[in-house]
Write an enzyme that holds these catalytic residues in place. Structure first.
Site, PDB file in Angstrom:
ATOM      1  N   GLY A 208      36.297  38.316  39.998  1.00 40.69           N
ATOM      2  CA  GLY A 208      36.467  39.609  40.645  1.00 40.69           C
ATOM      3  C   GLY A 208      35.805  40.777  39.946  1.00 40.69           C
ATOM      4  O   GLY A 208      35.951  41.925  40.371  1.00 40.69           O
ATOM      5  N   THR A 209      35.048  40.498  38.896  1.00 39.21           N
ATOM      6  CA  THR A 209      34.430  41.578  38.116  1.00 39.21           C
ATOM      7  C   THR A 209      33.551  42.486  38.976  1.00 39.21           C
ATOM      8  O   THR A 209      33.659  43.716  38.920  1.00 39.21           O
ATOM      9  CB  THR A 209      33.590  40.991  36.968  1.00 39.21           C
ATOM     10  OG1 THR A 209      34.398  40.114  36.193  1.00 39.21           O
ATOM     11  CG2 THR A 209      33.039  42.088  36.086  1.00 39.21           C
ATOM     12  N   GLY A 210      32.657  41.890  39.771  1.00 41.34           N
ATOM     13  CA  GLY A 210      31.726  42.689  40.558  1.00 41.34           C
ATOM     14  C   GLY A 210      32.412  43.516  41.625  1.00 41.34           C
ATOM     15  O   GLY A 210      32.083  44.690  41.821  1.00 41.34           O
ATOM     16  N   CYS A 211      33.381  42.907  42.315  1.00 48.90           N
ATOM     17  CA  CYS A 211      34.142  43.634  43.342  1.00 48.90           C
ATOM     18  C   CYS A 211      34.873  44.817  42.714  1.00 48.90           C
ATOM     19  O   CYS A 211      34.904  45.921  43.263  1.00 48.90           O
ATOM     20  CB  CYS A 211      35.155  42.707  44.005  1.00 48.90           C
ATOM     21  SG  CYS A 211      34.481  41.187  44.696  1.00 48.90           S
TER      22      CYS A 211
END
Length: 265
Positions: A208-211
């Site tokens: 979920g880093t990019g989101c």
């Protein structure tokens, strides 16, 4: 009581709760804005990967978007998984007609390497979606997918940024998290540069880093921050979330969107 800034995420649902719509809304809550959603696809997903994905009809996506924007209004829009060329083009059209900054996370594959964007949609991302972006936030795999530029060193981030900017976004944030050493990103509009560095945390639980980063940027823009201010604040938030990422299931766990609450800050 004053109304908080409103941010709309247009993305896919992650049933495991670590990325996608779920991560976006958690980020928005943590950063003090009112989060709203347009779901573009439903995934069967857990810590091990994506077991299935089903995109929604364009009519359903349009209806969700218009329902929110026409009544509640938005101060920023964030996009994530758009799945198909038809959805990319519809969302780009909607964003172009909305008077709010847009953060485009050109999601191509999941953390586990599962494809979340049809190959036939890449040209639509390049020619329709990126031109309406206030900030585009590709990682190095997405840069290669969209431009053919393969980054293997920090010095090549400028080349990657120029290749993405050629498609029309106002700003691009090239995420260098896949490079060795510190986590370094380059934010540029083609004239000014901002290099953002953070220590690399020894934690595999980064789902979920990019989101989360893209949503945090949208939150800052909704609050009236400049693009460099919003990106710097988002980088700080996501770095803390990565450091506090935790294990779930048998694979890669999520970043901790509520790390500041637990840290008492």
């Amino acid at each position: 009581m004053s109304v908080p800034p409103r941010v709309l995420t247009v993305a896919g649902s992650d049933s495991g709760g670590g990325a996608g719509i779920q991560a976006d809304l958690k980020t928005m809550l943590a950063l003090g804005v009112h989060g709203m959603s347009v779901i573009t696809a439903v995934t069967a997903q857990n810590s091990l990967g994506v077991q299935g994905a089903w995109e929604l009809p364009v009519a359903a996506v349009r209806a969700q978007y218009r329902s929110v924007v026409d009544d509640i209004g938005v101060q920023a829009v964030k996009t994530g998984m758009l799945a198909s060329a038809e959805l990319v083009e519809a969302v780009a059209e909607l964003i172009a007609a909305t008077d709010a900054p847009a953060v485009v996370d050109p999601v191509g594959v999941s953390k586990h390497g599962d494809s979340l964007l049809a190959a036939s949609a890449l040209d639509s991302v390049r020619t329709r979606l990126l031109p309406v972006a206030t900030v585009a936030t590709p990682n190095l795999d997405e840069v290669a997918q969209l431009t053919g530029v393969r980054v293997e060193s920090e010095e090549q981030l400028r080349e990657a940024a120029a290749a993405v900017l050629a498609y029309g976004p106002k700003w691009v944030l090239i995420k260098g998290g896949h490079l060795p050493a510190d986590a370094v990103d380059l934010l540029t509009d083609g004239s000014e540069e901002h290099w953002l560095r953070a220590p690399r945390h020894d934690n595999r639980h980064t789902h979920g880093t990019g989101c989360t980063l893209a949503s945090a940027i949208a939150c800052g823009l909704a609050k009236g921050e400049t693009v460099p201010e919003a990106v710097a604040a988002a980088k700080e938030y996501v770095t803390g979330a990565i450091a506090a990422g935790f294990a779930l299931g048998g694979g890669i766990g999520p970043v901790d969107h509520g790390w500041r609450f637990r840290a008492g800050t």
